[in-house]
Scaffold this motif. Structure first.
Motif, short mmCIF file in Angstrom:
data_model
loop_
_atom_site.label_atom_id
_atom_site.label_comp_id
_atom_site.label_asym_id
_atom_site.label_seq_id
_atom_site.Cartn_x
_atom_site.Cartn_y
_atom_site.Cartn_z
N VAL A 172 -54.24 38.92 22.43
CA VAL A 172 -54.08 37.19 23.02
C VAL A 172 -54.29 37.19 25.15
N LEU A 173 -54.86 36.53 25.27
CA LEU A 173 -55.18 36.40 26.81
C LEU A 173 -54.79 35.72 27.78
N ALA A 174 -54.19 36.26 28.59
CA ALA A 174 -53.30 35.11 28.95
C ALA A 174 -53.43 34.26 30.41
N ARG A 175 -53.73 33.88 31.51
CA ARG A 175 -54.28 34.19 33.43
C ARG A 175 -53.02 33.20 33.87
N LEU A 176 -52.40 34.18 34.23
CA LEU A 176 -50.93 33.61 35.50
C LEU A 176 -51.11 33.70 36.32
N VAL A 219 -55.29 36.10 40.70
CA VAL A 219 -54.26 35.51 39.02
C VAL A 219 -54.18 36.69 38.29
N LEU A 220 -52.90 37.26 37.50
CA LEU A 220 -51.75 38.21 36.54
C LEU A 220 -52.87 37.98 35.38
N ARG A 221 -53.75 38.71 35.01
CA ARG A 221 -54.28 38.51 33.64
C ARG A 221 -53.62 39.76 32.95
N LEU A 222 -53.39 38.92 31.84
CA LEU A 222 -52.99 39.91 30.68
C LEU A 222 -54.14 40.27 29.70
N SER A 223 -53.94 41.06 28.40
CA SER A 223 -54.89 41.09 27.63
C SER A 223 -54.50 42.42 26.62
N ILE A 224 -53.91 42.02 25.06
CA ILE A 224 -52.85 43.42 24.27
C ILE A 224 -54.12 42.27 23.34
N ARG A 225 -54.62 43.86 22.78
CA ARG A 225 -55.29 43.69 21.59
C ARG A 225 -55.33 44.50 20.53
N ASN A 226 -55.82 44.47 19.48
CA ASN A 226 -54.79 44.83 17.91
C ASN A 226 -56.24 44.51 17.06
N PRO A 227 -56.45 45.80 16.19
CA PRO A 227 -56.91 45.02 14.83
C PRO A 227 -56.68 44.30 13.56
N THR A 228 -57.22 43.34 13.25
CA THR A 228 -56.64 42.22 12.43
C THR A 228 -56.00 43.77 10.99
N HIS A 278 -47.37 41.43 12.41
CA HIS A 278 -48.51 41.42 11.56
C HIS A 278 -49.94 42.84 11.48
N ALA A 279 -49.57 43.79 12.06
CA ALA A 279 -50.86 44.92 11.79
C ALA A 279 -50.00 45.88 11.90
N PRO A 280 -48.88 46.09 10.55
CA PRO A 280 -48.07 47.55 10.84
C PRO A 280 -49.47 48.77 11.09
N GLY A 281 -49.07 50.54 11.61
CA GLY A 281 -49.72 50.69 11.74
C GLY A 281 -51.35 50.36 12.80
N GLN A 282 -51.47 50.17 13.73
CA GLN A 282 -52.89 49.58 14.11
C GLN A 282 -52.36 49.85 15.51
N GLU A 283 -53.52 50.62 15.86
CA GLU A 283 -53.05 50.72 17.47
C GLU A 283 -52.84 49.83 18.60
N VAL A 284 -52.34 49.60 19.86
CA VAL A 284 -52.78 47.76 20.38
C VAL A 284 -53.05 48.44 21.75
N SER A 285 -54.02 47.37 22.00
CA SER A 285 -53.68 48.17 23.67
C SER A 285 -53.25 47.25 25.01
#
Length: 397
Positions: A385-389, A334-343, A318-325
């Motif tokens: 995308v944020l997840a807390r496990l 708690v295990l914290r996951l964060s995946i971000r990319n510009p729209t 859905h966001a081809p070519g955008q940088e993903v962190s």
């Protein structure tokens, strides 16, 4: 009644003996205990002594019922000689009841037969000595009240206990059969799922891997764009990796127990595989992890890997070519996951609109199954995308 049943057996027998002595003493003091009289005045202390001796025998009514019954014959004979009293005969009737109920089947039958024969002998002897029908009737009443009734009652209770034990055993057997049926149904369903996965998905993945390898061979013989070759290599790498994981899942579904040797599912330790595959597909991925090889519960480790995998897949679609962190760190159990990319400036078409949110639902379900939280949505010009496990989950890695 529950508190009474929770008491130790010796405590219950001691309280029963004390209660029997108290009740019998009360009847004697009230002058209501005598059934037959004997000439001469008898001391209450003598009566109390006979009653106390019989009550001592009742203390062993559960642990040694036959010995208690035989030992109780002595105070019973003394009481009959002095003049039969109601408390002594009632207490001895309880000893007969105990000897029939708390012994084995053979001892119980012998006790019942002996007392039945003795009762018949007493009635016959009464008829022979007195010839008085009234005396015979009184003897029959005494035999029925103090001998026949305890034996009948004990046999009835014993029969009910045996029926209850048989029903309990039958219920356990039915439970075992139901559990075996359930396991068989689950095993059959797992086998069907494994077969369908192999026939439908694994076949397509194998075709993709073979075709992409052939395309790489063609590209190697000509002058082509290196980026195109990299994309095809990424396709092959992803298809081969997916095929390996699909075979692992099929093996897990077909396995019947923990002893089966099946490859372990992917975990965060293989996060670099996801990053390399995404970079080979032409997107920039910045990954940061503070785990430093720390051991995580297996359920959390596997779920976290799948969430990151699905988030990267969505970013590439859905966001081809955008940088993903990608940011992974553990803090406060708690295990914290964060995946971000510009729209993307213009959202790409979504032919899978009917099931397009299945990936988000899968990630949310994985987090919820572990008691964690999940959020996905736009934030400050980015898709986040944020997840807390929680890490306090059984199942060590």
């Amino acid at each position: 009644m529950r508190r009474w049943s929770e008491l130790p057996e010796t405590a219950r027998d001691a309280l029963g003996a004390l209660t029997a002595f108290t009740g019998g003493a009360a009847l004697s003091l009230a002058g209501l205990s005598t059934m037959t009289e004997r000439g001469g005045e008898l001391s209450l202390w003598m009566r109390f002594g006979v009653l106390a001796t019989l009550c001592v025998a009742t203390f062993f009514r559960r642990r040694k019922p036959v010995s208690a019954m035989l030992g109780g014959l002595v105070p019973l004979a003394v009481d009959t000689y002095l003049g039969a009293t109601v408390p002594v005969w009632i207490i001895y009737a309880d000893l007969i009841y105990s000897a029939v109920l708390y012994t084995g089947g053979r001892a119980s039958r012998i006790t019942a037969v002996c007392w039945s024969a003795f009762s018949g002998f007493v009635v016959t002897l009464t008829l022979a000595l007195t010839g008085d029908l009234r005396s015979v009737a009184l003897a029959l009443v005494a035999v029925f009240s103090f001998v026949a009734t305890p034996i009948w009652w004990a046999n009835s209770v014993r029969t009910h206990k045996e029926i209850a034990d048989a029903e309990r055993t039958r219920a356990q057997a039915l439970t075992l059969v139901a559990e075996l049926d359930r396991r068989a149904a689950i095993a059959d369903e797992r086998t069907t799922m494994a077969r369908d996965l192999h026939d439908v998905i694994a076949g397509h993945l194998s075709a993709i891997a073979i075709q992409s390898e052939a395309a790489l061979g063609v590209l190697a013989r000509g002058d082509t764009d290196p980026a195109l070759a990299g994309i095809i290599r990424s396709i092959r790498s992803n298809s081969v990796s997916a095929l390996q994981e699909m075979r692992t899942m099929i093996g897990l579904l077909r396995s019947s127990g923990a002893e089966d040797e099946v490859a372990a599912p992917r975990r965060l330790a293989q996060l670099s595989i996801l990053v390399d595959a995404a970079r080979a597909a032409g997107i920039t991925v910045r990954a940061r992890s503070t785990l430093d090889g720390a051991a995580l519960p297996s359920a959390v480790d596997q779920a976290a890997y799948r969430i990151v995998q699905e988030a990267l897949t969505n970013a590439m679609k859905h966001a081809p070519g955008q940088e993903v962190s990608v940011d992974v760190h553990a803090e406060d159990e708690v295990l914290r996951l964060s995946i971000r990319n510009p729209t993307a400036p213009v959202p790409p078409p979504r032919p899978e609109a009917e099931g397009g949110r299945r990936g988000l639902e899968n990630m949310r379900e994985r987090a919820a199954a572990l008691g964690g939280s999940f959020h996905a949505g736009p934030h400050s010009g980015c898709w986040e995308v944020l997840a807390r496990l929680p890490l306090g989950i059984g199942g060590e890695s």
